[in-house]
Design a protein around this motif. Structure first.
Motif, PDB file in Angstrom:
ATOM      1  N   MET A   1       0.835  -1.199   0.000  1.00 51.74           N
ATOM      2  CA  MET A   1       0.000   0.000   0.000  1.00 51.74           C
ATOM      3  C   MET A   1       0.875   1.257   0.000  1.00 51.74           C
ATOM      4  O   MET A   1       1.885   1.327   0.671  1.00 51.74           O
ATOM      5  N   ARG A   2       0.417   2.241  -0.782  1.00 50.11           N
ATOM      6  CA  ARG A   2       1.165   3.502  -0.867  1.00 50.11           C
ATOM      7  C   ARG A   2       0.442   4.570  -0.046  1.00 50.11           C
ATOM      8  O   ARG A   2      -0.752   4.779  -0.208  1.00 50.11           O
ATOM      9  N   ILE A   3       1.203   5.245   0.826  1.00 47.86           N
ATOM     10  CA  ILE A   3       0.615   6.208   1.752  1.00 47.86           C
ATOM     11  C   ILE A   3       1.059   7.626   1.393  1.00 47.86           C
ATOM     12  O   ILE A   3       2.253   7.874   1.195  1.00 47.86           O
ATOM     13  N   LEU A   4       0.095   8.531   1.362  1.00 45.08           N
ATOM     14  CA  LEU A   4       0.399   9.952   1.291  1.00 45.08           C
ATOM     15  C   LEU A   4       0.506  10.446   2.734  1.00 45.08           C
ATOM     16  O   LEU A   4      -0.453  10.370   3.488  1.00 45.08           O
ATOM     17  N   VAL A   5       1.713  10.907   3.124  1.00 46.81           N
ATOM     18  CA  VAL A   5       1.919  11.347   4.509  1.00 46.81           C
ATOM     19  C   VAL A   5       1.941  12.877   4.533  1.00 46.81           C
ATOM     20  O   VAL A   5       2.806  13.501   3.908  1.00 46.81           O
ATOM     21  N   ILE A   6       0.978  13.444   5.253  1.00 45.03           N
ATOM     22  CA  ILE A   6       0.888  14.904   5.328  1.00 45.03           C
ATOM     23  C   ILE A   6       0.734  15.345   6.783  1.00 45.03           C
ATOM     24  O   ILE A   6       0.340  14.555   7.638  1.00 45.03           O
ATOM     25  N   SER A   7       1.065  16.600   7.028  1.00 39.13           N
ATOM     26  CA  SER A   7       0.904  17.135   8.380  1.00 39.13           C
ATOM     27  C   SER A   7       0.733  18.649   8.319  1.00 39.13           C
ATOM     28  O   SER A   7       1.112  19.284   7.332  1.00 39.13           O
ATOM     29  N   TRP A  31      -2.225   9.362   5.520  1.00 37.80           N
ATOM     30  CA  TRP A  31      -1.958   9.527   6.946  1.00 37.80           C
ATOM     31  C   TRP A  31      -1.719  11.016   7.176  1.00 37.80           C
ATOM     32  O   TRP A  31      -0.813  11.611   6.593  1.00 37.80           O
ATOM     33  N   CYS A  32      -2.533  11.597   8.063  1.00 39.68           N
ATOM     34  CA  CYS A  32      -2.382  13.021   8.368  1.00 39.68           C
ATOM     35  C   CYS A  32      -1.989  13.143   9.835  1.00 39.68           C
ATOM     36  O   CYS A  32      -2.681  12.623  10.711  1.00 39.68           O
ATOM     37  N   LEU A  33      -0.889  13.825  10.098  1.00 40.29           N
ATOM     38  CA  LEU A  33      -0.319  13.856  11.442  1.00 40.29           C
ATOM     39  C   LEU A  33      -0.807  15.037  12.283  1.00 40.29           C
ATOM     40  O   LEU A  33      -0.168  15.426  13.249  1.00 40.29           O
TER      41      LEU A  33
END
Ligand SMILES: [Zn+2]
Length: 242
Positions: A1-7, A31-33
């Motif tokens: 699975m490919r995750i877009l990681v943002i915050s 995933w939003c931090l």
């Protein structure tokens, strides 16, 4: 699975939209931090966009401030004004969504927190000493955090010995099994003197990480902030990346 990681989107819909366009077709899950709201002019738009997508989102200090869970007397006057405005502007439904956000989350090899694994809402990991102190506070190989608005990788070399690496953008980097605390940077309010939006992509199964940086239309978001009579200092800092 490919995750877009943002915050740290911080209610900057222009930056958020630009990141989504740049990463289009390259991820399956977000995933939003944390710190979806606070400072910027578009809290409802940002929350609603995120809610449309398959996502996992953590609570940040500004999300809690908008919920009146925090005593905001420690915030500076400009930040306090932005918090009051955000509280008044958020719809009841979006407020309820913010209320339900978890503080930490562990998934596979990753621990997620807004600020730090030791103090998930508050602590700023701004140097290697603080990063080193945090490694005993999570069990997975990797921990992802936001909060400082500065993209960085802290790697534990041995117990108590931690190095810091600035990311090279647009380069895939296999995580090497050494324990790391990684910050993707801030979508909506970078603070490393680079005003471009920051985000990351993660291949969850292969443990491959990529930091990214892209320009967005800062002027457009500044115009909306002026229309809402938001503090000048908050408007100006966006173009300086501070
Ligand atoms: Zn933030």
């Amino acid at each position: 699975m490919r995750i877009l990681v943002i915050s740290d989107i911080h209610a900057n819909y222009t930056a958020f939209e630009t990141v989504l366009k740049d990463a289009q077709g390259q991820w399956d899950y977000v995933w939003c931090l944390g710190d979806v709201v606070g400072y910027g002019p578009d809290p409802n738009e940002c929350v609603e966009k995120l809610r449309e997508m398959p996502h996992l989102c953590l609570a940040g200090n500004h999300d809690w401030a908008a919920l009146e869970r925090l005593d905001i007397r420690t915030f500076n006057p400009d930040a306090r004004r932005a918090v009051d405005w955000t509280r008044e502007t958020l719809t009841p439904d979006n407020t309820r969504w913010l209320e339900a956000l978890p503080v930490t989350f562990v998934i596979g090899d990753y621990t997620l927190a807004h600020a730090s694994p030791r103090e998930p809402i508050w602590e700023y990991i701004l140097e290697t000493k603080t990063a080193a102190d945090n490694f005993p506070h999570f069990e997975t190989p990797y921990c992802l955090v936001g909060h400082t608005h500065q993209p960085i990788i802290y790697e534990m070399v041995s117990e108590g010995d931690t190095t810091a690496m600035r990311p090279s953008y647009g380069k895939q980097r296999p995580l090497n099994g050494r324990r790391q605390i990684i910050n993707p940077g801030s979508v909506g309010q970078p603070r490393d003197t680079d005003p471009r939006a920051a985000y990351a992509l993660l291949d969850f199964d292969k443990n491959i990480w990529e930091h990214r940086r892209i320009p967005y239309d800062v002027g457009a978001v500044q115009r909306r902030m002026r229309q809402q009579r938001m503090p000048d200092r908050l408007i100006a800092r966006l173009e300086m990346g501070m």
